[in-house]
Design a protein around this motif. Sequence first.
Motif, PDB file in Angstrom:
ATOM      1  N   ASN A  99      -9.516  -1.517   8.530  1.00 21.95           N
ATOM      2  CA  ASN A  99      -8.009  -2.160   7.947  1.00 21.95           C
ATOM      3  C   ASN A  99      -8.043  -0.328   7.870  1.00 21.95           C
ATOM      4  OD1 ASN A  99      -7.854  -4.221   9.263  1.00 21.95           O
ATOM      5  ND2 ASN A  99      -7.636  -5.452   7.360  1.00 21.95           N
ATOM      6  N   GLY A 100      -9.161   1.053   7.175  1.00 25.40           N
ATOM      7  CA  GLY A 100      -8.090   2.096   6.510  1.00 25.40           C
ATOM      8  C   GLY A 100      -8.534   2.113   5.153  1.00 25.40           C
ATOM      9  N   GLY A 101      -9.048   0.635   4.903  1.00 28.27           N
ATOM     10  CA  GLY A 101      -9.872   0.510   3.299  1.00 28.27           C
ATOM     11  C   GLY A 101      -8.666   0.475   1.512  1.00 28.27           C
ATOM     12  N   TYR A 102      -8.417   1.027   1.312  1.00 28.00           N
ATOM     13  CA  TYR A 102      -7.747   0.428  -0.004  1.00 28.00           C
ATOM     14  C   TYR A 102      -5.940   1.311   0.566  1.00 28.00           C
ATOM     15  CZ  TYR A 102      -5.472  -1.078  -4.600  1.00 28.00           C
ATOM     16  OH  TYR A 102      -5.005  -1.820  -5.178  1.00 28.00           O
ATOM     17  N   SER A 103      -5.117   0.179  -0.170  1.00 25.91           N
ATOM     18  CA  SER A 103      -4.551   1.032   0.592  1.00 25.91           C
ATOM     19  C   SER A 103      -3.980   2.527  -0.695  1.00 25.91           C
ATOM     20  CB  SER A 103      -3.247  -0.206   1.325  1.00 25.91           C
ATOM     21  OG  SER A 103      -1.598   0.157   1.040  1.00 25.91           O
ATOM     22  N   LYS A 104      -3.352   2.667  -0.107  1.00 29.34           N
ATOM     23  CA  LYS A 104      -2.018   4.249  -0.342  1.00 29.34           C
ATOM     24  C   LYS A 104      -1.360   3.854  -1.238  1.00 29.34           C
ATOM     25  CE  LYS A 104      -5.646   8.016   1.438  1.00 29.34           C
ATOM     26  NZ  LYS A 104      -5.872   7.055   2.480  1.00 29.34           N
ATOM     27  N   HIS A 105      -0.155   2.557  -1.574  1.00 29.55           N
ATOM     28  CA  HIS A 105       0.716   2.595  -1.548  1.00 29.55           C
ATOM     29  C   HIS A 105       1.123   1.937  -2.861  1.00 29.55           C
ATOM     30  CE1 HIS A 105       3.530   1.692   1.579  1.00 29.55           C
ATOM     31  NE2 HIS A 105       2.084   1.018   2.654  1.00 29.55           N
ATOM     32  N   PRO A 106       1.786   3.178  -3.623  1.00 35.20           N
ATOM     33  CA  PRO A 106       1.474   3.207  -5.121  1.00 35.20           C
ATOM     34  C   PRO A 106       1.193   1.887  -5.982  1.00 35.20           C
ATOM     35  CG  PRO A 106       3.233   4.014  -4.276  1.00 35.20           C
ATOM     36  CD  PRO A 106       2.412   4.008  -3.408  1.00 35.20           C
ATOM     37  N   CYS A 107       2.208   1.076  -5.665  1.00 31.91           N
ATOM     38  CA  CYS A 107       2.846  -0.385  -6.166  1.00 31.91           C
ATOM     39  C   CYS A 107       2.365  -1.465  -5.719  1.00 31.91           C
ATOM     40  CB  CYS A 107       4.559   0.020  -6.622  1.00 31.91           C
ATOM     41  SG  CYS A 107       5.022   1.777  -7.577  1.00 31.91           S
ATOM     42  N   LEU A 153       7.240  -1.907  -2.463  1.00 38.34           N
ATOM     43  CA  LEU A 153       6.832  -3.501  -1.847  1.00 38.34           C
ATOM     44  C   LEU A 153       7.907  -3.626  -0.368  1.00 38.34           C
ATOM     45  CD1 LEU A 153       6.064  -6.415  -2.678  1.00 38.34           C
ATOM     46  CD2 LEU A 153       7.931  -6.571  -3.885  1.00 38.34           C
ATOM     47  N   CYS A 154       8.527  -3.619  -0.306  1.00 38.38           N
ATOM     48  CA  CYS A 154       9.418  -3.790   1.143  1.00 38.38           C
ATOM     49  C   CYS A 154       9.301  -3.002   2.179  1.00 38.38           C
ATOM     50  CB  CYS A 154      10.801  -3.179   0.377  1.00 38.38           C
ATOM     51  SG  CYS A 154      11.768  -3.746  -0.143  1.00 38.38           S
ATOM     52  N   GLU A 155       7.958  -2.072   1.599  1.00 40.63           N
ATOM     53  CA  GLU A 155       7.782  -0.997   2.694  1.00 40.63           C
ATOM     54  C   GLU A 155       6.142  -1.677   3.474  1.00 40.63           C
ATOM     55  OE1 GLU A 155       6.456   2.841   2.060  1.00 40.63           O
ATOM     56  OE2 GLU A 155       8.536   3.426   1.009  1.00 40.63           O
ATOM     57  N   VAL A 156       4.699  -2.709   2.506  1.00 40.11           N
ATOM     58  CA  VAL A 156       4.263  -2.882   2.200  1.00 40.11           C
ATOM     59  C   VAL A 156       4.804  -4.417   3.162  1.00 40.11           C
ATOM     60  CG1 VAL A 156       2.540  -4.767   1.245  1.00 40.11           C
ATOM     61  CG2 VAL A 156       3.076  -2.092  -0.152  1.00 40.11           C
ATOM     62  N   MET A 157       5.608  -4.988   3.173  1.00 39.62           N
ATOM     63  CA  MET A 157       6.200  -6.146   3.404  1.00 39.62           C
ATOM     64  C   MET A 157       6.811  -6.116   4.777  1.00 39.62           C
ATOM     65  SD  MET A 157       5.200  -8.696   1.720  1.00 39.62           S
ATOM     66  CE  MET A 157       4.156  -8.474   0.439  1.00 39.62           C
ATOM     67  N   GLU A 158       7.183  -4.335   5.210  1.00 40.38           N
ATOM     68  CA  GLU A 158       7.780  -4.374   6.601  1.00 40.38           C
ATOM     69  C   GLU A 158       6.351  -4.372   7.140  1.00 40.38           C
ATOM     70  OE1 GLU A 158       9.988  -1.274   6.112  1.00 40.38           O
ATOM     71  OE2 GLU A 158      11.580  -2.265   5.950  1.00 40.38           O
ATOM     72  N   GLU A 159       5.199  -3.606   6.099  1.00 41.38           N
ATOM     73  CA  GLU A 159       3.688  -3.710   7.046  1.00 41.38           C
ATOM     74  C   GLU A 159       3.110  -4.725   7.375  1.00 41.38           C
ATOM     75  OE1 GLU A 159       1.504  -1.090   4.798  1.00 41.38           O
ATOM     76  OE2 GLU A 159       3.147   0.592   4.775  1.00 41.38           O
ATOM     77  N   ILE A 160       2.751  -5.676   6.934  1.00 40.28           N
ATOM     78  CA  ILE A 160       2.254  -7.074   6.996  1.00 40.28           C
ATOM     79  C   ILE A 160       3.562  -7.919   8.048  1.00 40.28           C
ATOM     80  CG2 ILE A 160       2.473  -9.428   5.942  1.00 40.28           C
ATOM     81  CD1 ILE A 160       1.767  -7.647   3.194  1.00 40.28           C
ATOM     82  N   SER A 161       4.790  -7.908   7.941  1.00 40.96           N
ATOM     83  CA  SER A 161       5.647  -8.282   8.823  1.00 40.96           C
ATOM     84  C   SER A 161       4.200  -7.633  10.564  1.00 40.96           C
ATOM     85  CB  SER A 161       6.918  -8.310   8.653  1.00 40.96           C
ATOM     86  OG  SER A 161       7.572  -9.067   9.997  1.00 40.96           O
ATOM     87  N   ALA A 162       4.814  -6.986  10.673  1.00 43.07           N
ATOM     88  CA  ALA A 162       4.239  -6.008  12.238  1.00 43.07           C
ATOM     89  C   ALA A 162       3.063  -5.857  12.003  1.00 43.07           C
ATOM     90  CB  ALA A 162       4.116  -4.063  11.948  1.00 43.07           C
ATOM     91  N   VAL A 163       2.140  -6.446  11.505  1.00 41.13           N
ATOM     92  CA  VAL A 163       0.752  -7.109  11.242  1.00 41.13           C
ATOM     93  C   VAL A 163       0.957  -8.338  12.193  1.00 41.13           C
ATOM     94  CG1 VAL A 163      -1.382  -7.708  10.628  1.00 41.13           C
ATOM     95  CG2 VAL A 163      -0.593  -5.117   9.846  1.00 41.13           C
ATOM     96  N   ALA A 164       1.306  -9.388  11.378  1.00 45.19           N
ATOM     97  CA  ALA A 164       1.675 -10.622  11.805  1.00 45.19           C
ATOM     98  C   ALA A 164       2.432 -10.943  13.373  1.00 45.19           C
ATOM     99  CB  ALA A 164       2.858 -11.552  11.177  1.00 45.19           C
TER     100      ALA A 164
END
Length: 256
Positions: A99-107, A153-164
């Motif tokens: 999955n690319g390792g630990y995410s680089k999202h700062p928050c 958080l919104c960016e991460v949740m958009e990514e998770i929605s795409a994974v789903a």
Amino acid sequence: KGDYLVLMSDDNILDPAFVEKCVRLIKLEPDIPIVLSAYDILVMDEYSKNERRFVPAVLSKKLSTGIWKGTDILEEYLHGRLSAQLLSSVIRIDILRRNGGYSKHPCAGDEATWIPILLEGRAGLVNERCATYMVHNSSMSAGFLPDDRLSDLCEVMEEISAVAERKIMDRSMRLHVQKLVWRFVAYQAMITLLLYRRGGASVINAVQKFWNWRVMLKQCTLMDFITTLRFRTMGRILLPTPVIRWAIALRLDKLF
């Protein structure tokens, strides 16, 4: 070099039996990608020096300790019926690397790292408190600005929605998870406002901040905010700080 990773921050606490409890589930199903457990929160110096406040772990009333569908555990988490996080989990390293390792999202890097792994299939749950997360003013996360917290958080949740969209074959379950993702964002927006107020912002500042977030929160519905509304959270956002301190002094802080 191991098969699983436990990410340990220097200001969090793991119970001595945490790894042992997780390994028991791994032995039941050796290919399991992740095992989660619950954690409580120790808030330091919230409104006065040397003040300590414990927020107890939220345990699932639906799922017991064992192996479950990852979406079942995720649903409990997104509903706020389970306090689980990266600090209280073990993750298979090969899947983490894939999955690319630990995410680089700062928050919201923790959520971006472990939530997609729940969508791999089955997952383990230790439905017990196995860790303590410490909240204090000297942590790196304490310096995050409210806008940055919510935007990330919104960016991460958009990514998770795409994974789903890719991982969940059942359409009704996929749509359900995607809906819960934005309900979770609505709840976290209120928590972010609470932290903003705790940092010294006025009630007017908090209301203005919430209005400025309307574009970021456009995928959240009014019902998302209504269903996640907590009296205690709203009290800590809207009541004057002296009232909150008075309530804490009288041990009435559970109401606020």
